[in-house]
Design a protein around this motif. Structure first.
Motif, PDB file in Angstrom:
ATOM      1  N   VAL A 107      44.207  30.204  42.873  1.00 31.36           N
ATOM      2  CA  VAL A 107      45.442  30.975  42.723  1.00 31.36           C
ATOM      3  C   VAL A 107      45.247  31.928  41.549  1.00 31.36           C
ATOM      4  CG1 VAL A 107      47.927  30.889  42.336  1.00 31.36           C
ATOM      5  CG2 VAL A 107      46.794  29.011  43.543  1.00 31.36           C
ATOM      6  N   LEU A 108      45.222  33.237  41.847  1.00 29.81           N
ATOM      7  CA  LEU A 108      45.041  34.209  40.777  1.00 29.81           C
ATOM      8  C   LEU A 108      46.384  34.560  40.143  1.00 29.81           C
ATOM      9  CD1 LEU A 108      42.707  35.722  39.438  1.00 29.81           C
ATOM     10  CD2 LEU A 108      43.264  37.700  40.851  1.00 29.81           C
ATOM     11  N   PHE A 109      47.405  34.787  40.981  1.00 26.86           N
ATOM     12  CA  PHE A 109      48.767  35.037  40.497  1.00 26.86           C
ATOM     13  C   PHE A 109      49.725  34.136  41.264  1.00 26.86           C
ATOM     14  CE2 PHE A 109      46.819  39.384  40.031  1.00 26.86           C
ATOM     15  CZ  PHE A 109      46.655  39.299  38.658  1.00 26.86           C
ATOM     16  N   ASP A 110      50.630  33.506  40.537  1.00 32.46           N
ATOM     17  CA  ASP A 110      51.571  32.576  41.160  1.00 32.46           C
ATOM     18  C   ASP A 110      53.003  33.009  40.880  1.00 32.46           C
ATOM     19  OD1 ASP A 110      52.835  30.445  42.327  1.00 32.46           O
ATOM     20  OD2 ASP A 110      52.300  28.992  40.777  1.00 32.46           O
ATOM     21  N   ASN A 111      53.542  33.818  41.806  1.00 34.13           N
ATOM     22  CA  ASN A 111      54.954  34.221  41.744  1.00 34.13           C
ATOM     23  C   ASN A 111      55.297  34.883  40.404  1.00 34.13           C
ATOM     24  OD1 ASN A 111      57.435  34.406  43.104  1.00 34.13           O
ATOM     25  ND2 ASN A 111      58.256  32.696  41.909  1.00 34.13           N
ATOM     26  N   ILE A 112      54.502  35.863  40.013  1.00 39.66           N
ATOM     27  CA  ILE A 112      54.734  36.530  38.730  1.00 39.66           C
ATOM     28  C   ILE A 112      55.644  37.742  38.908  1.00 39.66           C
ATOM     29  CG2 ILE A 112      52.487  35.809  37.859  1.00 39.66           C
ATOM     30  CD1 ILE A 112      51.562  38.744  38.204  1.00 39.66           C
ATOM     31  N   GLY A 113      56.251  38.183  37.824  1.00 39.61           N
ATOM     32  CA  GLY A 113      57.099  39.364  37.880  1.00 39.61           C
ATOM     33  C   GLY A 113      57.375  39.919  36.492  1.00 39.61           C
ATOM     34  N   PHE A 114      57.427  41.249  36.393  1.00 38.22           N
ATOM     35  CA  PHE A 114      57.809  41.928  35.148  1.00 38.22           C
ATOM     36  C   PHE A 114      58.066  43.391  35.484  1.00 38.22           C
ATOM     37  CE2 PHE A 114      53.213  42.008  35.428  1.00 38.22           C
ATOM     38  CZ  PHE A 114      52.867  43.311  35.116  1.00 38.22           C
ATOM     39  N   THR A 115      58.620  44.133  34.533  1.00 37.13           N
ATOM     40  CA  THR A 115      58.892  45.546  34.754  1.00 37.13           C
ATOM     41  C   THR A 115      58.121  46.378  33.721  1.00 37.13           C
ATOM     42  OG1 THR A 115      60.839  45.494  33.322  1.00 37.13           O
ATOM     43  CG2 THR A 115      61.196  45.130  35.677  1.00 37.13           C
ATOM     44  N   ILE A 116      57.814  47.610  34.112  1.00 37.64           N
ATOM     45  CA  ILE A 116      57.150  48.563  33.218  1.00 37.64           C
ATOM     46  C   ILE A 116      58.080  49.762  33.070  1.00 37.64           C
ATOM     47  CG2 ILE A 116      55.117  50.001  32.842  1.00 37.64           C
ATOM     48  CD1 ILE A 116      53.683  48.099  34.905  1.00 37.64           C
ATOM     49  N   LYS A 117      58.600  49.956  31.866  1.00 43.21           N
ATOM     50  CA  LYS A 117      59.509  51.078  31.636  1.00 43.21           C
ATOM     51  C   LYS A 117      58.725  52.380  31.484  1.00 43.21           C
ATOM     52  CE  LYS A 117      62.858  48.043  29.387  1.00 43.21           C
ATOM     53  NZ  LYS A 117      63.525  47.698  28.116  1.00 43.21           N
ATOM     54  N   ASP A 118      59.452  53.489  31.587  1.00 42.86           N
ATOM     55  CA  ASP A 118      58.811  54.801  31.664  1.00 42.86           C
ATOM     56  C   ASP A 118      58.030  55.195  30.414  1.00 42.86           C
ATOM     57  OD1 ASP A 118      59.787  55.002  34.182  1.00 42.86           O
ATOM     58  OD2 ASP A 118      61.376  56.430  33.736  1.00 42.86           O
ATOM     59  N   ASN A 119      58.345  54.609  29.266  1.00 40.57           N
ATOM     60  CA  ASN A 119      57.610  54.984  28.046  1.00 40.57           C
ATOM     61  C   ASN A 119      56.962  53.778  27.365  1.00 40.57           C
ATOM     62  OD1 ASN A 119      59.929  53.758  27.206  1.00 40.57           O
ATOM     63  ND2 ASN A 119      60.494  55.290  25.694  1.00 40.57           N
ATOM     64  N   ASP A 120      56.747  52.708  28.132  1.00 39.62           N
ATOM     65  CA  ASP A 120      56.116  51.500  27.584  1.00 39.62           C
ATOM     66  C   ASP A 120      54.664  51.761  27.189  1.00 39.62           C
ATOM     67  OD1 ASP A 120      57.962  49.469  27.414  1.00 39.62           O
ATOM     68  OD2 ASP A 120      57.714  48.808  29.480  1.00 39.62           O
ATOM     69  N   LYS A 121      54.228  51.085  26.126  1.00 45.12           N
ATOM     70  CA  LYS A 121      52.821  51.074  25.734  1.00 45.12           C
ATOM     71  C   LYS A 121      52.402  49.602  25.733  1.00 45.12           C
ATOM     72  CE  LYS A 121      52.777  55.559  24.769  1.00 45.12           C
ATOM     73  NZ  LYS A 121      54.092  55.881  25.326  1.00 45.12           N
ATOM     74  N   ILE A 122      51.685  49.178  26.794  1.00 41.68           N
ATOM     75  CA  ILE A 122      51.451  47.754  27.053  1.00 41.68           C
ATOM     76  C   ILE A 122      49.964  47.420  27.027  1.00 41.68           C
ATOM     77  CG2 ILE A 122      51.798  45.871  28.698  1.00 41.68           C
ATOM     78  CD1 ILE A 122      54.129  47.427  29.876  1.00 41.68           C
ATOM     79  N   GLY A 123      49.606  46.351  26.337  1.00 44.16           N
ATOM     80  CA  GLY A 123      48.253  45.798  26.392  1.00 44.16           C
ATOM     81  C   GLY A 123      48.236  44.640  27.381  1.00 44.16           C
ATOM     82  N   ILE A 124      47.286  44.670  28.330  1.00 43.90           N
ATOM     83  CA  ILE A 124      47.127  43.578  29.296  1.00 43.90           C
ATOM     84  C   ILE A 124      45.949  42.734  28.833  1.00 43.90           C
ATOM     85  CG2 ILE A 124      46.827  42.972  31.728  1.00 43.90           C
ATOM     86  CD1 ILE A 124      49.284  44.651  31.299  1.00 43.90           C
ATOM     87  N   VAL A 125      46.195  41.469  28.488  1.00 45.35           N
ATOM     88  CA  VAL A 125      45.145  40.624  27.930  1.00 45.35           C
ATOM     89  C   VAL A 125      45.018  39.335  28.731  1.00 45.35           C
ATOM     90  CG1 VAL A 125      45.522  41.585  25.627  1.00 45.35           C
ATOM     91  CG2 VAL A 125      46.665  39.455  26.271  1.00 45.35           C
ATOM     92  N   GLY A 126      43.902  38.660  28.506  1.00 45.15           N
ATOM     93  CA  GLY A 126      43.625  37.398  29.196  1.00 45.15           C
ATOM     94  C   GLY A 126      42.124  37.192  29.234  1.00 45.15           C
ATOM     95  N   ARG A 127      41.704  35.977  29.502  1.00 46.36           N
ATOM     96  CA  ARG A 127      40.271  35.675  29.520  1.00 46.36           C
ATOM     97  C   ARG A 127      39.600  36.439  30.660  1.00 46.36           C
ATOM     98  NH1 ARG A 127      39.278  32.179  33.668  1.00 46.36           N
ATOM     99  NH2 ARG A 127      41.036  31.001  34.486  1.00 46.36           N
ATOM    100  N   GLY A 155      38.101  37.196  34.020  1.00 43.99           N
ATOM    101  CA  GLY A 155      38.383  36.597  35.318  1.00 43.99           C
ATOM    102  C   GLY A 155      39.826  36.203  35.523  1.00 43.99           C
ATOM    103  N   ALA A 156      40.687  36.449  34.536  1.00 43.70           N
ATOM    104  CA  ALA A 156      42.098  36.058  34.658  1.00 43.70           C
ATOM    105  C   ALA A 156      42.847  36.912  35.678  1.00 43.70           C
ATOM    106  CB  ALA A 156      42.790  36.146  33.300  1.00 43.70           C
ATOM    107  N   GLY A 157      42.348  38.144  35.930  1.00 52.24           N
ATOM    108  CA  GLY A 157      42.996  38.987  36.935  1.00 52.24           C
ATOM    109  C   GLY A 157      43.550  40.289  36.403  1.00 52.24           C
ATOM    110  N   LYS A 158      43.092  40.728  35.224  1.00 50.51           N
ATOM    111  CA  LYS A 158      43.642  41.937  34.610  1.00 50.51           C
ATOM    112  C   LYS A 158      43.358  43.174  35.476  1.00 50.51           C
ATOM    113  CE  LYS A 158      41.303  41.297  30.770  1.00 50.51           C
ATOM    114  NZ  LYS A 158      40.615  40.023  31.052  1.00 50.51           N
ATOM    115  N   THR A 159      42.091  43.362  35.836  1.00 48.60           N
ATOM    116  CA  THR A 159      41.739  44.527  36.659  1.00 48.60           C
ATOM    117  C   THR A 159      42.351  44.413  38.051  1.00 48.60           C
ATOM    118  OG1 THR A 159      39.667  44.830  35.439  1.00 48.60           O
ATOM    119  CG2 THR A 159      39.811  45.854  37.606  1.00 48.60           C
ATOM    120  N   THR A 160      42.407  43.203  38.580  1.00 52.09           N
ATOM    121  CA  THR A 160      43.026  42.994  39.896  1.00 52.09           C
ATOM    122  C   THR A 160      44.497  43.400  39.873  1.00 52.09           C
ATOM    123  OG1 THR A 160      41.511  41.161  40.337  1.00 52.09           O
ATOM    124  CG2 THR A 160      43.499  41.285  41.687  1.00 52.09           C
ATOM    125  N   LEU A 161      45.187  43.115  38.769  1.00 53.45           N
ATOM    126  CA  LEU A 161      46.587  43.515  38.640  1.00 53.45           C
ATOM    127  C   LEU A 161      46.721  45.032  38.730  1.00 53.45           C
ATOM    128  CD1 LEU A 161      49.556  42.777  38.086  1.00 53.45           C
ATOM    129  CD2 LEU A 161      49.033  42.883  35.644  1.00 53.45           C
TER     130      LEU A 161
END
Length: 638
Positions: free
Chosen positions: A15-35, A37-43
């Protein structure tokens, strides 16, 4: 706003993602982190619709655009840098052509109330808005600004793409992406092919970017300087923190302490229930109750803790024999590639125990000098001398790519081990997080991070008293980089390290050697001292400062000009006059377009007159823009 809801993705039993959810606002500056193989590029690929999730959806407004820096380049090798960068605006150029055709068609039609006429007017206004958003009028100036910020010089603009290395070609692709100005820009390890100067410029650009920015990066300082929000992917879930990376680490530690406490309590409850069920199953009168309790236990949502987070490489460089006082000495060294001189009459001395970092723009000779020192590259003139009893350990920039992909992890280690280290191979692999069946994996199936760890493990099979490391942190996650840094701090030998990772270099070296214009300049401190000494955050600003004032004087050089003071003032006044005219015309055109969108507009008697006025104003604006460019070019030459 991008809305991600109820998203799940499965790869076989995983299971790479299990029922996840979030929003990205129009001016957000977000870092996507994780070990790894966690699925960052897949996201990222799910958001871009390149991968379809098993459940859930990603909703992106129709009028919003996304942009992604792809690693697979599709550049025209025969184009110049400027031509290839301009190709980013092929769609805009097509829109301009389409806009002109619509304006011509509307000028000849009189069916002002027809549906098709109204649709054309709406399309004309929409196209105008897009073209205005991209600021086509100042397009060339924007292109030059971005290309220079990423390290290109004026002379590079006319060079063909095929003349540049892969890293520089990726910079062209990055420039195209930034210039398109998508509403949501997604960057996956954008600093891998950038030097410190370009990274600092990119930081400033992204911080002030009007749209949203999503970053996958192992550069901790880059994340801290750009992002204000961190989304961690762990155990198929996402955790959203309203903070940049360093603050996220603190918040995450608090969350994990609570999670571990909850996990411990839950495990105690589970064990108690299992004992009760076991006792009840032994009694016929309690069997039904035991089965009911077992069902409840099976339905319990189990708390999970990522085991990888509690594991890290245990890295200690083996001690080596003591070297002489002088480890390496270069004198009057010159190196060229064809007509391109990279190093000219440079001197460098490294004494026993010294740790030096090489910094500077890509192409200035950092890797070249490292290769010369380890005797992997010839040079034209000068001398390079190694000291007494110097044993070199070399980690090349592409070291992980040099591994034999047909071998297993264990075979790779065995082929490089000495008789003394052969008995410790499995222990060493375990320290690098290769245990159990992992050691039988073929190198070809390893991730970039796993290959990097294996390459470092191979280097540790032999003792060295002089390390030359060229970008050793490429593909390592932040946890692994911190472990490597601590090992290098504890290392008692001498070291030269080439890196663009400021957080990694911070406090690691005694000296910083800057490569610029074929020469070396030494700063007696680490990377932070170097940046402070330059008295700038963006290193490129020093070049502009020197071009005006000189390096050691505050006397401002007057621009060479044959025009008198009054003539130059006249040009400035004329430029300001045209700029006011352009601003006035743009407002008038915008008012006319707003009027033309009104369904009642086309029933007015003055509709044809207003439409002709709109066409005339557009032409007048085009003429004014051309006049502005001519005068502006004169002013810039002065």
């Amino acid at each position: 706003m991008i809305n991600i809801s109820n998203l799940s993705l499965f790869f076989g039993d995983r299971v790479l993602f299990d029922n996840i959810g979030f929003t990205i606002k129009d001016n957000d500056k977000i870092g996507i982190v994780g070990r790894n193989g966690a699925g960052k590029t897949t996201l990222f690929k799910i958001i871009l619709k390149e991968i379809t999730p098993d459940t859930g959806q990603v909703l992106i407004p129709n009028n919003k655009t996304t942009g992604y820096l792809k690693q697979e380049l599709n550049l025209n090798p025969e184009y110049t840098v400027m031509e290839e960068t301009l190709s980013a605006f092929d769609e805009i150029n097509q829109m301009e052509d389409e806009l002109k055709k619509i304006e011509i068609e509307l000028a000849t039609r009189e069916d002002f109330h027809s549906k098709s006429y109204l649709q054309l007017v709406e399309k004309m206004v929409a196209l105008n808005d897009i073209i205005k958003h991209h600021d086509v009028g100042s397009l060339k100036g924007n292109i030059e600004k971005v290309l220079k910020g990423l390290g290109f010089e004026n002379k590079d603009f006319s060079r063909k793409i095929k003349e540049f290395s892969g890293g520089w070609q990726i910079r062209v692709e990055l420039a195209k992406l930034l210039l398109r100005q998508p509403d949501y820009i997604m960057l996956d390890e954008p600093t891998n092919h950038l030097d410190i100067e370009a990274i600092i410029w990119l930081e400033e650009y992204l911080k002030s970017y009007s749209g949203a920015v999503l970053l996958i990066s192992h550069d901790q300082r880059f994340l801290d300087n750009v992002t204000k929000r961190t989304i961690e992917i762990e155990n198929a879930k996402v955790y959203d923190y309203p903070a940049p990376y360093t603050k996220f680490v603190e918040l995450r530690k608090e969350r994990r302490e609570k999670l571990i406490a909850a996990y411990t309590n839950q495990q105690a409850v589970i064990k108690q229930k299992e004992r009760t069920i076991e006792r009840f199953m032994a009694k016929a009168t309690k069997t039904k109750l035991a089965q009911s309790m077992q069902k409840q236990l099976d339905k319990m949502e189990k708390i999970e803790i990522d085991e990888f987070d509690t594991k890290a490489m245990k890295l200690i460089f083996p001690p080596a024999d003591r070297s002489g006082r002088i480890v390496v000495k270069a004198e009057k060294l010159t190196k060229s590639y064809g007509n391109n001189t990279v190093l000219k009459d440079i001197d460098l001395t490294l004494e026993r125990g010294e740790k030096i970092s090489f910094v500077g723009q890509n192409g200035q000779g950092k890797t070249t000098l490292a290769k010369i020192i380890v005797n992997n590259l010839n040079y034209e003139s000068g001398n390079v001398t190694l000291g007494h009893n110097v044993k070199i350990g070399y980690y090349a920039q592409n070291q992980s790519d040099l591994l034999d992909t047909k071998l297993t992890v264990l075979e790779t280690m065995e082929n490089n081990a000495t008789a003394e280290t052969r008995t410790n191979i499995r222990k060493l692999l375990g320290a690098f997080l290769f245990s159990g069946e992992d050691v039988e994996k073929k190198v070809v199936v390893l991730s970039g991070g796993e290959k990097a760890r294996l390459a470092i493990a191979v280097m540790l099979l032999r003792p060295f008293n002089f390390l030359v490391l060229d970008e050793p942190t490429n593909h390592l996650d932040i946890l692994s980089k911190n472990v490597l840094k601590q090992a290098l701090l504890d290392y008692n030998g001498s070291m030269i390290i080439v890196s663009h990772d400021r957080e990694f270099l911070s406090g690691l070296t005694d000296k910083t050697v800057e490569f610029r214009d074929h020469k070396l300049k030494t700063y007696l401190g680490d990377i932070n001292y170097f940046l402070e000494k330059r008295q700038i955050d963006d290193i490129r600003k020093i070049e502009l400062k020197n071009s005006i004032s000189g390096s050691d004087t505050k006397t401002v050089k007057k621009p060479a000009s044959k025009l008198s003071y009054e003539e130059r003032k006249s040009l400035q006044r004329e430029l300001q006059k045209i700029e006011r005219k352009i601003e006035k015309l743009e407002k008038e055109i915008e008012q006319l377009e707003t009027l033309m969108l009104d369904p009642e507009f086309h029933s007015r008697n003055d509709a044809p007159e207003k439409f002709k006025l709109h066409t005339d104003k557009k032409q007048e604006l085009d003429n004014a823009m051309e006049d502005w460019e001519v005068i502006q070019e004169k002013v810039e030459k002065l």
